[in-house]
Design a protein around this motif. Structure first.
Motif, mmCIF file in Angstrom:
data_model
loop_
_atom_site.group_PDB
_atom_site.id
_atom_site.type_symbol
_atom_site.label_atom_id
_atom_site.label_comp_id
_atom_site.label_asym_id
_atom_site.label_seq_id
_atom_site.Cartn_x
_atom_site.Cartn_y
_atom_site.Cartn_z
ATOM 1 N N SER A 75 -7.337 9.727 4.142
ATOM 2 C CA SER A 75 -6.660 10.610 3.197
ATOM 3 C C SER A 75 -5.875 9.746 2.219
ATOM 4 O O SER A 75 -5.641 8.555 2.462
ATOM 5 C CB SER A 75 -5.707 11.560 3.929
ATOM 6 N N GLU A 76 -5.442 10.353 1.114
ATOM 7 C CA GLU A 76 -4.647 9.611 0.138
ATOM 8 C C GLU A 76 -3.372 9.076 0.778
ATOM 9 O O GLU A 76 -2.994 7.918 0.551
ATOM 10 C CB GLU A 76 -4.300 10.525 -1.040
ATOM 11 N N SER A 77 -2.717 9.906 1.579
ATOM 12 C CA SER A 77 -1.452 9.491 2.178
ATOM 13 C C SER A 77 -1.647 8.316 3.131
ATOM 14 O O SER A 77 -0.826 7.399 3.183
ATOM 15 C CB SER A 77 -0.796 10.664 2.914
ATOM 16 N N GLU B 78 -2.254 5.154 1.075
ATOM 17 C CA GLU B 78 -1.049 4.682 0.393
ATOM 18 C C GLU B 78 -0.160 3.864 1.318
ATOM 19 O O GLU B 78 0.646 3.054 0.859
ATOM 20 C CB GLU B 78 -0.263 5.865 -0.174
ATOM 21 N N HIS C 280 -10.420 -0.477 -5.559
ATOM 22 C CA HIS C 280 -9.993 0.706 -6.306
ATOM 23 C C HIS C 280 -9.658 0.353 -7.751
ATOM 24 O O HIS C 280 -9.686 -0.830 -8.154
ATOM 25 C CB HIS C 280 -8.788 1.350 -5.623
ATOM 26 N N TYR D 295 -4.074 3.182 -11.799
ATOM 27 C CA TYR D 295 -3.452 4.502 -11.787
ATOM 28 C C TYR D 295 -2.290 4.522 -12.791
ATOM 29 O O TYR D 295 -1.365 3.715 -12.671
ATOM 30 C CB TYR D 295 -2.934 4.850 -10.390
ATOM 31 N N THR E 198 -2.506 11.538 -7.746
ATOM 32 C CA THR E 198 -3.618 11.446 -6.791
ATOM 33 C C THR E 198 -4.054 9.998 -6.629
ATOM 34 O O THR E 198 -5.215 9.658 -6.807
ATOM 35 C CB THR E 198 -4.800 12.314 -7.246
ATOM 36 N N HIS F 258 -5.427 6.808 -5.126
ATOM 37 C CA HIS F 258 -6.485 6.534 -4.142
ATOM 38 C C HIS F 258 -7.374 7.752 -3.870
ATOM 39 O O HIS F 258 -8.180 7.719 -2.925
ATOM 40 C CB HIS F 258 -5.905 6.003 -2.829
ATOM 41 N N HIS F 259 -7.251 8.793 -4.696
ATOM 42 C CA HIS F 259 -8.085 9.982 -4.486
ATOM 43 C C HIS F 259 -9.572 9.654 -4.560
ATOM 44 O O HIS F 259 -10.382 10.223 -3.806
ATOM 45 C CB HIS F 259 -7.735 11.043 -5.534
ATOM 46 N N VAL G 203 -11.170 8.547 -1.129
ATOM 47 C CA VAL G 203 -11.170 9.390 0.066
ATOM 48 C C VAL G 203 -12.582 9.810 0.459
ATOM 49 O O VAL G 203 -13.018 9.605 1.609
ATOM 50 C CB VAL G 203 -10.263 10.621 -0.132
#
Length: 246
Positions: free
Chosen positions: A19-21, A24, A46, A49, A55, A57-58, A61
């Motif tokens: 997930s993004e979280s 991060e 990646h 941003y 978002t 790293h969206h 995912v």
């Protein structure tokens, strides 16, 4: 060689592991996210941003969950995207050389950089030595033609705000390699600019350069009913790279 591609893809749905979280929380550097004894591996890089981007790293995912579900040996290079691309690319090259030493049983590496991460991948390709047939560099939704004085004014403002004016290095700094070819195998995954949210308002063609000896795949506007935009193109390129493993 330019190839327009239309995919025959199957989509797998299962509970997401990444997930993004979670992404991060990772520190900068190399991370092995899917660990096994496979002799082939993918390293994802990646992109950039903008300030306030919600978002982060969206784009990673969906590809990472797909790679995990299919038990593809996967690594991630996480970095400070406010640094200059030549610094990031040289660090990436050093990390790749370290991975070769740490994982000698991996016979084939796919290094996949998205957007500005693709620029860093090109720098890594330029700096990586000796030339190695066991590595393929990929760029995804990465501009190869930038006309600095025609970049939209709000993008120039953001770059100035983040201090990118100190960076005298950009994609045009690689014109020699673009004209004469990079040392190692290079595959480009390009979007249709009109469908790419990051480039569609640029008043020039960001893909209006041919890199000698590279293979170019051009995405259609949609695949299986899904629009292929700046973010989604990383997922679709990963799907096709994995399909070619067989």
């Amino acid at each position: 060689m330019v190839i327009k591609i239309f995919f025959f893809l199957s989509f797998l749905f299962s509970q997401e592991q990444f997930s993004e979280s979670r992404l991060e929380t990772l520190k900068n550097g190399i991370h092995q996210l899917v660990s096994n004894e496979n002799s082939r591996a993918i390293l994802l890089v990646h992109g950039y941003y903008p300030p306030g981007w919600k978002t982060i790293h969206h784009e990673l995912v969906e590809p990472l969950n797909y790679l995990s579900q299919n038990n593809i040996r996967t690594f991630l290079f996480k970095y400070d995207w406010t640094r200059c691309p030549d610094e990031i690319g040289k660090e990436l090259s050093e990390n790749i050389e370290a991975l070769f030493q740490q994982f000698p049983k991996i016979e084939k590496w796919e290094i996949v950089g998205h957007s500005m991460g693709g620029t860093s991948v090109l720098v890594a390709n330029q700096n990586f030595s000796p030339v190695n047939k066991d590595i393929t560099f990929h760029t995804v939704a990465t501009a190869v033609n930038i006309v600095e004085n025609k970049i939209p004014i709000w993008i120039r403002f953001i770059r100035k705000f983040q201090g990118f004016e100190r960076c005298d290095y950009n994609i045009n700094s690689l014109n020699y390699e673009i004209e004469n070819g990079f040392p190692n195998e290079l595959i480009e995954w390009r979007n249709l600019q009109d469908y790419d949210s990051q480039y569609k308002l640029y008043p020039f063609d960001v893909y209006d350069k041919k890199i000698k000896n590279s293979v170019v795949y051009i995405f259609p506007d949609s695949i299986n009913g899904e629009r292929v935009g700046h973010t989604k193109s990383l997922y679709f390129s990963v799907l096709e790279i994995v399909r070619k493993f067989d």
